[in-house]
Design a protein around this motif. Structure first.
Motif, PDB file in Angstrom:
ATOM      1  N   ALA A  84       0.868  -1.185   0.000  1.00 24.63           N
ATOM      2  CA  ALA A  84       0.000   0.000   0.000  1.00 24.63           C
ATOM      3  C   ALA A  84       0.906   1.238   0.000  1.00 24.63           C
ATOM      4  O   ALA A  84       1.794   1.334  -0.826  1.00 24.63           O
ATOM      5  CB  ALA A  84      -0.965  -0.040   1.176  1.00 24.63           C
ATOM      6  N   ASP A  85       0.716   2.161   0.955  1.00 29.42           N
ATOM      7  CA  ASP A  85       1.545   3.366   0.992  1.00 29.42           C
ATOM      8  C   ASP A  85       2.646   3.274   2.037  1.00 29.42           C
ATOM      9  O   ASP A  85       3.273   4.276   2.389  1.00 29.42           O
ATOM     10  CB  ASP A  85       0.681   4.606   1.249  1.00 29.42           C
ATOM     11  N   LEU A  86       2.912   2.058   2.528  1.00 27.91           N
ATOM     12  CA  LEU A  86       3.952   1.848   3.525  1.00 27.91           C
ATOM     13  C   LEU A  86       5.207   1.298   2.853  1.00 27.91           C
ATOM     14  O   LEU A  86       5.123   0.412   1.998  1.00 27.91           O
ATOM     15  CB  LEU A  86       3.467   0.876   4.595  1.00 27.91           C
ATOM     16  N   ALA A  87       6.369   1.827   3.224  1.00 25.63           N
ATOM     17  CA  ALA A  87       7.633   1.372   2.645  1.00 25.63           C
ATOM     18  C   ALA A  87       8.668   1.194   3.742  1.00 25.63           C
ATOM     19  O   ALA A  87       8.727   1.975   4.695  1.00 25.63           O
ATOM     20  CB  ALA A  87       8.132   2.369   1.605  1.00 25.63           C
ATOM     21  N   MET A  88       9.484   0.143   3.599  1.00 23.92           N
ATOM     22  CA  MET A  88      10.559  -0.129   4.557  1.00 23.92           C
ATOM     23  C   MET A  88      11.877  -0.250   3.802  1.00 23.92           C
ATOM     24  O   MET A  88      12.030  -1.100   2.923  1.00 23.92           O
ATOM     25  CB  MET A  88      10.275  -1.415   5.330  1.00 23.92           C
ATOM     26  N   ASP A  89      12.822   0.619   4.138  1.00 27.36           N
ATOM     27  CA  ASP A  89      14.165   0.588   3.568  1.00 27.36           C
ATOM     28  C   ASP A  89      15.028  -0.251   4.508  1.00 27.36           C
ATOM     29  O   ASP A  89      15.329   0.171   5.633  1.00 27.36           O
ATOM     30  CB  ASP A  89      14.711   2.017   3.453  1.00 27.36           C
TER      31      ASP A  89
ATOM     32  N   GLN B 105       4.396  10.278   2.725  1.00 30.01           N
ATOM     33  CA  GLN B 105       5.546  11.167   2.877  1.00 30.01           C
ATOM     34  C   GLN B 105       5.998  11.271   4.330  1.00 30.01           C
ATOM     35  O   GLN B 105       6.912  12.024   4.642  1.00 30.01           O
ATOM     36  CB  GLN B 105       5.181  12.569   2.355  1.00 30.01           C
ATOM     37  N   ARG B 106       5.360  10.500   5.208  1.00 28.07           N
ATOM     38  CA  ARG B 106       5.620  10.620   6.648  1.00 28.07           C
ATOM     39  C   ARG B 106       6.598   9.562   7.129  1.00 28.07           C
ATOM     40  O   ARG B 106       6.478   8.393   6.799  1.00 28.07           O
ATOM     41  CB  ARG B 106       4.277  10.490   7.402  1.00 28.07           C
ATOM     42  N   ARG B 107       7.556   9.976   7.945  1.00 30.65           N
ATOM     43  CA  ARG B 107       8.508   9.043   8.556  1.00 30.65           C
ATOM     44  C   ARG B 107       7.811   8.345   9.722  1.00 30.65           C
ATOM     45  O   ARG B 107       7.134   8.967  10.535  1.00 30.65           O
ATOM     46  CB  ARG B 107       9.726   9.825   9.066  1.00 30.65           C
ATOM     47  N   VAL B 108       7.971   7.035   9.803  1.00 34.59           N
ATOM     48  CA  VAL B 108       7.386   6.236  10.881  1.00 34.59           C
ATOM     49  C   VAL B 108       8.519   5.753  11.789  1.00 34.59           C
ATOM     50  O   VAL B 108       9.486   5.144  11.323  1.00 34.59           O
ATOM     51  CB  VAL B 108       6.614   5.021  10.320  1.00 34.59           C
ATOM     52  N   HIS B 109       8.394   6.013  13.080  1.00 38.03           N
ATOM     53  CA  HIS B 109       9.416   5.614  14.037  1.00 38.03           C
ATOM     54  C   HIS B 109       8.969   4.337  14.754  1.00 38.03           C
ATOM     55  O   HIS B 109       7.942   4.330  15.429  1.00 38.03           O
ATOM     56  CB  HIS B 109       9.663   6.747  15.043  1.00 38.03           C
ATOM     57  N   LEU B 110       9.757   3.274  14.595  1.00 41.06           N
ATOM     58  CA  LEU B 110       9.427   1.982  15.191  1.00 41.06           C
ATOM     59  C   LEU B 110      10.546   1.536  16.122  1.00 41.06           C
ATOM     60  O   LEU B 110      11.730   1.735  15.829  1.00 41.06           O
ATOM     61  CB  LEU B 110       9.230   0.918  14.115  1.00 41.06           C
ATOM     62  N   GLY B 111      10.166   0.883  17.223  1.00 41.74           N
ATOM     63  CA  GLY B 111      11.140   0.239  18.080  1.00 41.74           C
ATOM     64  C   GLY B 111      11.667  -1.013  17.400  1.00 41.74           C
ATOM     65  O   GLY B 111      11.107  -1.475  16.398  1.00 41.74           O
ATOM     66  N   PRO B 112      12.742  -1.616  17.927  1.00 40.96           N
ATOM     67  CA  PRO B 112      13.340  -2.798  17.285  1.00 40.96           C
ATOM     68  C   PRO B 112      12.366  -3.950  17.071  1.00 40.96           C
ATOM     69  O   PRO B 112      12.349  -4.566  16.006  1.00 40.96           O
ATOM     70  CB  PRO B 112      14.455  -3.190  18.255  1.00 40.96           C
ATOM     71  N   THR B 113      11.535  -4.249  18.074  1.00 40.33           N
ATOM     72  CA  THR B 113      10.596  -5.365  17.931  1.00 40.33           C
ATOM     73  C   THR B 113       9.517  -5.038  16.915  1.00 40.33           C
ATOM     74  O   THR B 113       9.155  -5.882  16.079  1.00 40.33           O
ATOM     75  CB  THR B 113       9.954  -5.715  19.286  1.00 40.33           C
TER      76      THR B 113
ATOM     77  N   ARG C  23       0.427  -0.421  15.355  1.00 40.99           N
ATOM     78  CA  ARG C  23      -0.702   0.318  14.781  1.00 40.99           C
ATOM     79  C   ARG C  23      -0.637   1.802  15.138  1.00 40.99           C
ATOM     80  O   ARG C  23      -0.899   2.666  14.292  1.00 40.99           O
ATOM     81  CB  ARG C  23      -2.014  -0.275  15.291  1.00 40.99           C
ATOM     82  N   LYS C  24      -0.289   2.093  16.372  1.00 38.90           N
ATOM     83  CA  LYS C  24      -0.208   3.488  16.808  1.00 38.90           C
ATOM     84  C   LYS C  24       0.852   4.243  16.015  1.00 38.90           C
ATOM     85  O   LYS C  24       0.679   5.412  15.655  1.00 38.90           O
ATOM     86  CB  LYS C  24       0.114   3.550  18.298  1.00 38.90           C
ATOM     87  N   ALA C  25       1.949   3.550  15.694  1.00 37.91           N
ATOM     88  CA  ALA C  25       3.041   4.198  14.968  1.00 37.91           C
ATOM     89  C   ALA C  25       2.719   4.396  13.487  1.00 37.91           C
ATOM     90  O   ALA C  25       3.056   5.437  12.913  1.00 37.91           O
ATOM     91  CB  ALA C  25       4.316   3.377  15.111  1.00 37.91           C
ATOM     92  N   ILE C  26       2.085   3.403  12.858  1.00 40.85           N
ATOM     93  CA  ILE C  26       1.896   3.496  11.404  1.00 40.85           C
ATOM     94  C   ILE C  26       0.586   4.159  11.009  1.00 40.85           C
ATOM     95  O   ILE C  26       0.422   4.553   9.857  1.00 40.85           O
ATOM     96  CB  ILE C  26       1.994   2.111  10.731  1.00 40.85           C
ATOM     97  N   ASN C  27      -0.361   4.272  11.946  1.00 41.06           N
ATOM     98  CA  ASN C  27      -1.661   4.852  11.612  1.00 41.06           C
ATOM     99  C   ASN C  27      -1.830   6.233  12.251  1.00 41.06           C
ATOM    100  O   ASN C  27      -1.697   6.379  13.457  1.00 41.06           O
ATOM    101  CB  ASN C  27      -2.803   3.952  12.108  1.00 41.06           C
ATOM    102  N   GLU C  28      -2.110   7.223  11.433  1.00 42.34           N
ATOM    103  CA  GLU C  28      -2.494   8.538  11.936  1.00 42.34           C
ATOM    104  C   GLU C  28      -3.918   8.820  11.480  1.00 42.34           C
ATOM    105  O   GLU C  28      -4.498   8.053  10.714  1.00 42.34           O
ATOM    106  CB  GLU C  28      -1.526   9.618  11.442  1.00 42.34           C
ATOM    107  N   ALA C  29      -4.482   9.894  11.964  1.00 47.66           N
ATOM    108  CA  ALA C  29      -5.881  10.217  11.671  1.00 47.66           C
ATOM    109  C   ALA C  29      -6.135  10.200  10.164  1.00 47.66           C
ATOM    110  O   ALA C  29      -5.398  10.820   9.390  1.00 47.66           O
ATOM    111  CB  ALA C  29      -6.228  11.585  12.247  1.00 47.66           C
ATOM    112  N   GLY C  30      -7.167   9.461   9.769  1.00 45.23           N
ATOM    113  CA  GLY C  30      -7.552   9.402   8.370  1.00 45.23           C
ATOM    114  C   GLY C  30      -6.864   8.318   7.573  1.00 45.23           C
ATOM    115  O   GLY C  30      -7.243   8.059   6.425  1.00 45.23           O
ATOM    116  N   GLU C  31      -5.856   7.679   8.158  1.00 52.81           N
ATOM    117  CA  GLU C  31      -5.160   6.611   7.438  1.00 52.81           C
ATOM    118  C   GLU C  31      -5.793   5.253   7.762  1.00 52.81           C
ATOM    119  O   GLU C  31      -5.992   4.929   8.933  1.00 52.81           O
ATOM    120  CB  GLU C  31      -3.675   6.582   7.830  1.00 52.81           C
TER     121      GLU C  31
END
Length: 234
Positions: free
Chosen positions: A135-140, A150-158, A203-211
């Motif tokens: 979808a609109d999610l990408a992982m480098d 266009q938004r940076r998503v901050h994830l912990g190691p797990t 979910r909290k990290a990758i989803n913002e309002a309207g997504e």
């Protein structure tokens, strides 16, 4: 993550040969000596491919293949049949039972490894990639960076490992136990409910309002990375 191959074979010598060559080529391996044990292993962890012998004790490889294809959590799992039966009719029967490829014994270990790579690559196009997308999610994977739109998503190691596993297996439903084994490790004891905690964080990290939420909860089954229009909140 290291691709995992489940070897379902009752010949100890062949098991060791397969295990040695696959691990030398960079694969992880799990072993089942018969069809019933294979189904138990599959309930606990989901491999990236099954190497399945046709002539197994208790339950034939053909029947195991059919069972795998009947279960929602494994029906898309890549399967290569191993058999000494080389006649065309047997090959057709093996493929019609749901196998993705068919290798006749005796075989070249290097050719088998090449077949394994090819089948996994067809099933998981991103397995050798440096970038995974859904979808609109990408992982480098090189920069260790995740973006949504266009938004940076901050994830912990797990959460990063969890998201990577989902991105490598889009659409496949995983139970809590399967996610624990794949992301935390088969030999690490963690409560199954721990998965729910990390799913909420993800979910909290990758989803913002309207997504739309692309992590789908499947009641009594587990979780899947799925198309936004088909997802539902937990």
């Amino acid at each position: 993550m290291q691709p995992l191959v489940l070897i379902v074979e009752d010949d100890p010598g062949l098991v060791e040969l397969l295990k040695y060559n696959l691990e030398k080529a960079g694969f992880g391996t799990a072993i089942a000596r018969d069809g019933e044990e294979a189904m138990v292993v599959l309930a606990e962890r989901t491999p990236d491919l099954v190497l399945l012998d046709w002539m197994l004790p208790i339950t034939s490889g053909i029947e195991v293949c059919r069972r795998i294809r009947r279960q929602p959590g494994t029906r898309d799992l890549p399967i290569i049949m191993l058999t000494a039966r080389g006649e065309e009719g047997d090959r057709v029967r093996g493929l019609e039972s749901g196998a993705d490829d068919y290798v006749t014994k005796p075989f070249s270990p290097s050719e088998l490894v090449a077949r394994v790579r090819a089948v996994i690559r067809r099933a998981r196009p991103g397995v050798d990639a440096e970038r995974l997308e859904f979808a609109d999610l990408a992982m480098d994977l090189v920069a260790h960076r995740v973006t949504r739109g266009q938004r940076r998503v901050h994830l912990g190691p797990t959460e990063f490992r969890l998201m990577r596993y989902f991105l490598e297996h889009p659409g496949r439903v995983f139970s809590r136990e399967q996610l624990l084994n794949a992301v935390w490790g088969h030999d690490v004891y963690v409560e199954p409910r721990t998965v729910d905690v990390h799913i909420r964080r993800l979910r909290k990290a990758i989803n913002e309002a309207g997504e739309p939420d692309i992590i789908r909860t499947v009641r009594a089954a587990g979780y899947a990375l799925d198309q936004p229009e088909e997802t539902a909140d937990a």
